[in-house]
Scaffold this motif. Structure first.
Motif, mmCIF file in Angstrom:
data_model
loop_
_atom_site.group_PDB
_atom_site.id
_atom_site.type_symbol
_atom_site.label_atom_id
_atom_site.label_comp_id
_atom_site.label_asym_id
_atom_site.label_seq_id
_atom_site.Cartn_x
_atom_site.Cartn_y
_atom_site.Cartn_z
ATOM 1 N N SER A 82 0.851 -1.193 0.000
ATOM 2 C CA SER A 82 0.000 0.000 0.000
ATOM 3 C C SER A 82 0.883 1.237 0.000
ATOM 4 C CB SER A 82 -0.923 0.010 1.230
ATOM 5 O OG SER A 82 -1.554 1.274 1.376
ATOM 6 N N PHE A 83 0.881 1.960 -1.123
ATOM 7 C CA PHE A 83 1.673 3.176 -1.188
ATOM 8 C C PHE A 83 1.129 4.235 -0.235
ATOM 9 C CE2 PHE A 83 3.338 7.061 -3.221
ATOM 10 C CZ PHE A 83 4.668 6.722 -3.247
ATOM 11 N N VAL A 84 -0.184 4.206 0.000
ATOM 12 C CA VAL A 84 -0.799 5.149 0.934
ATOM 13 C C VAL A 84 -0.264 4.924 2.345
ATOM 14 C CG1 VAL A 84 -2.972 5.867 2.002
ATOM 15 C CG2 VAL A 84 -2.889 5.407 -0.454
ATOM 16 N N ARG A 85 -0.168 3.682 2.765
ATOM 17 C CA ARG A 85 0.376 3.394 4.100
ATOM 18 C C ARG A 85 1.857 3.767 4.177
ATOM 19 N NH1 ARG A 85 -2.488 0.273 7.590
ATOM 20 N NH2 ARG A 85 -0.572 -0.523 8.528
ATOM 21 N N LEU A 86 2.589 3.516 3.097
ATOM 22 C CA LEU A 86 4.019 3.835 3.091
ATOM 23 C C LEU A 86 4.252 5.336 3.222
ATOM 24 C CD1 LEU A 86 6.872 2.684 2.848
ATOM 25 C CD2 LEU A 86 6.669 2.874 0.360
ATOM 26 N N GLN A 87 3.296 6.151 2.753
ATOM 27 C CA GLN A 87 3.430 7.601 2.864
ATOM 28 C C GLN A 87 3.625 8.046 4.311
ATOM 29 O OE1 GLN A 87 2.879 10.511 0.544
ATOM 30 N NE2 GLN A 87 3.816 8.976 -0.763
ATOM 31 N N HIS A 88 3.043 7.295 5.250
ATOM 32 C CA HIS A 88 3.171 7.661 6.670
ATOM 33 C C HIS A 88 4.605 7.495 7.176
ATOM 34 C CE1 HIS A 88 -1.146 8.133 7.468
ATOM 35 N NE2 HIS A 88 -1.327 7.113 6.662
ATOM 36 N N ARG A 89 5.409 6.723 6.455
ATOM 37 C CA ARG A 89 6.772 6.470 6.906
ATOM 38 C C ARG A 89 7.839 7.150 6.058
ATOM 39 N NH1 ARG A 89 7.865 1.785 9.641
ATOM 40 N NH2 ARG A 89 10.019 2.546 9.516
ATOM 41 N N MET A 90 7.523 7.510 4.823
ATOM 42 C CA MET A 90 8.537 7.972 3.888
ATOM 43 C C MET A 90 9.265 9.223 4.349
ATOM 44 S SD MET A 90 6.526 7.277 0.319
ATOM 45 C CE MET A 90 7.646 8.305 -0.622
ATOM 46 N N HIS A 91 8.607 10.062 5.134
ATOM 47 C CA HIS A 91 9.187 11.353 5.508
ATOM 48 C C HIS A 91 9.785 11.349 6.919
ATOM 49 C CE1 HIS A 91 7.026 12.662 1.969
ATOM 50 N NE2 HIS A 91 5.931 12.151 2.489
ATOM 51 N N LEU A 92 9.712 10.214 7.603
ATOM 52 C CA LEU A 92 10.207 10.142 8.974
ATOM 53 C C LEU A 92 11.634 9.617 8.972
ATOM 54 C CD1 LEU A 92 7.045 8.558 10.684
ATOM 55 C CD2 LEU A 92 7.613 10.988 10.407
ATOM 56 N N GLY A 228 -8.127 12.191 -4.358
ATOM 57 C CA GLY A 228 -7.185 11.201 -3.848
ATOM 58 C C GLY A 228 -6.484 11.623 -2.576
ATOM 59 N N PHE A 229 -6.839 12.804 -2.042
ATOM 60 C CA PHE A 229 -6.189 13.314 -0.833
ATOM 61 C C PHE A 229 -6.983 12.949 0.415
ATOM 62 C CE2 PHE A 229 -5.239 16.380 -4.229
ATOM 63 C CZ PHE A 229 -3.867 16.416 -4.183
ATOM 64 N N THR A 230 -6.284 12.662 1.477
ATOM 65 C CA THR A 230 -6.894 12.660 2.800
ATOM 66 C C THR A 230 -6.728 14.064 3.387
ATOM 67 O OG1 THR A 230 -4.841 12.028 3.916
ATOM 68 C CG2 THR A 230 -6.280 10.240 3.130
ATOM 69 N N ASP A 231 -7.505 14.375 4.422
ATOM 70 C CA ASP A 231 -7.357 15.679 5.065
ATOM 71 C C ASP A 231 -5.954 15.853 5.623
ATOM 72 O OD1 ASP A 231 -9.963 16.315 4.462
ATOM 73 O OD2 ASP A 231 -10.765 15.730 6.416
ATOM 74 N N ALA A 232 -5.404 14.761 6.179
ATOM 75 C CA ALA A 232 -4.046 14.839 6.740
ATOM 76 C C ALA A 232 -3.027 15.115 5.643
ATOM 77 C CB ALA A 232 -3.708 13.540 7.471
ATOM 78 N N ALA A 233 -3.222 14.501 4.450
ATOM 79 C CA ALA A 233 -2.290 14.723 3.349
ATOM 80 C C ALA A 233 -2.338 16.170 2.876
ATOM 81 C CB ALA A 233 -2.614 13.778 2.197
ATOM 82 N N LEU A 234 -3.550 16.746 2.812
ATOM 83 C CA LEU A 234 -3.673 18.147 2.402
ATOM 84 C C LEU A 234 -3.019 19.085 3.413
ATOM 85 C CD1 LEU A 234 -7.330 18.233 1.027
ATOM 86 C CD2 LEU A 234 -5.220 18.579 -0.285
ATOM 87 N N ASP A 235 -3.197 18.780 4.686
ATOM 88 C CA ASP A 235 -2.574 19.617 5.717
ATOM 89 C C ASP A 235 -1.053 19.553 5.605
ATOM 90 O OD1 ASP A 235 -5.061 20.306 6.674
ATOM 91 O OD2 ASP A 235 -5.048 18.863 8.316
ATOM 92 N N ARG A 236 -0.527 18.358 5.390
ATOM 93 C CA ARG A 236 0.928 18.225 5.285
ATOM 94 C C ARG A 236 1.443 18.947 4.043
ATOM 95 N NH1 ARG A 236 5.466 16.022 6.676
ATOM 96 N NH2 ARG A 236 6.936 15.262 5.116
#
Length: 300
Positions: A82-92, A228-236
């Motif tokens: 899941s690329f969406v799940r990986l997004q939560h880790r890519m920037h940490l 395709g955006f979540t609210d959290a993705a837009l905020d980031r």
């Protein structure tokens, strides 16, 4: 062993006609990473990015001296990348234990470049894979070129396959026709050159992103994406883009709205149905940022 190796890349296309000369791998929807083992462990991405602390789940595999090529993936509850799940880790760069628990990653090896101090670049793909399988470090299998793997990945909701010539050597940093990626969903990378302010529920933030690719004339506008955006993705994204704002339009062709312009430093990925004759992406859907890419590489 060299301290930095650029991974070999595949070209997009269709399954080759002489399929008996190829092996087929599942195309994993993740981030490319090389594991360097030589008295320690170091994980690198493209252009020298250091992923060692970013993905502590990657271990030494019990191998003392090797360079391994593969993909970092985050799996969904059904076991699919899941690329969406990986997004939560890519920037940490140094993830907290809670993020490791919520969004664990796995490493899927698929090539072997060095072993016990010996370079393997000139060996065939078939021979490199044989040596990799002998290490028994969890490398997913590859399949005969005339298998039905493409249909199977479509049924399972996976991204597609990569066809690799069985006799092909490994050429670092080269996008070679010896490797062909065949996707079920068309995706492309885009450079963010601005954003359109939102309305309604998105008022005060981003309504859509303005996308571009580099052509011979410079950064060319290819459309905007607002789904395709979540609210959290837009905020980031809002947090990342505000420091990049500039007064001048970075595109060579101006989008047809009043917009907020930014320096074209961030790369994202979108899914789409087709390119139009006017060089626009039809029905784009946001998939996420690609910090492993550099803007100058994003071309038509």
């Amino acid at each position: 062993m060299p301290t930095q190796i650029e991974p070999m890349l595949a070209v997009p296309g269709e399954l080759p006609l002489d399929r008996e000369r190829y092996g087929l791998e599942v195309k994993w929807d993740g981030i490319r990473a090389l594991v360097h083992l030589n008295g320690g462990l170091r994980v690198t991405g493209r252009h020298g990015a250091d992923y060692t602390r970013r993905y502590p789940e990657i271990s030494g595999f019990g191998v003392k001296s090797a360079v391994i090529d593969g993909e970092v993936v985050a799996l969904d509850p059904r076991g699919r990348p899941s690329f969406v799940r990986l997004q939560h880790r890519m920037h940490l760069t140094d993830p907290e234990p809670r993020m490791l628990e919520l969004y664990p990653v796995a490493y899927l090896p698929f090539d072997l470049l060095y072993l016990d101090g010996l370079p393997l670049f000139d060996l065939s793909y078939r021979d490199r894979r044989s040596l990799l399988d002998e290490l028994d470090i969890g490398a997913p299998p590859y399949f005969p070129g005339d298998s039905d793997l493409l249909a199977a990945t479509r049924e399972q909701g996976l991204e597609g396959v990569v066809a690799k010539r069985l006799d092909s050597p490994y050429r670092p940093g080269v996008r070679s026709p010896w490797w062909v990626k065949v996707k079920h969903l068309s995706t492309t990378e885009v450079v963010i050159g601005g954003w359109k302010p939102g309305k309604g529920r998105r008022a005060g933030g981003i309504g859509s992103l303005l996308m571009g690719v580099f052509t011979g004339d410079g950064l060319t506008y290819v459309g905007h994406v607002g789904t395709g955006f979540t609210d959290a993705a837009l905020d980031r994204l809002h947090t990342l883009l505000r420091p990049l704002e500039v007064p001048k339009n970075p595109f060579r062709n101006e989008p047809p709205w009043r917009n907020r312009w930014v320096r074209p430093e961030l790369v994202g990925e979108v899914g789409y149905t087709m390119w139009t004759d006017e060089l626009r992406l039809r029905h784009p859907v946001w998939r996420g940022l690609r910090p492993d890419r550099i803007p100058a590489e994003v071309t038509r």
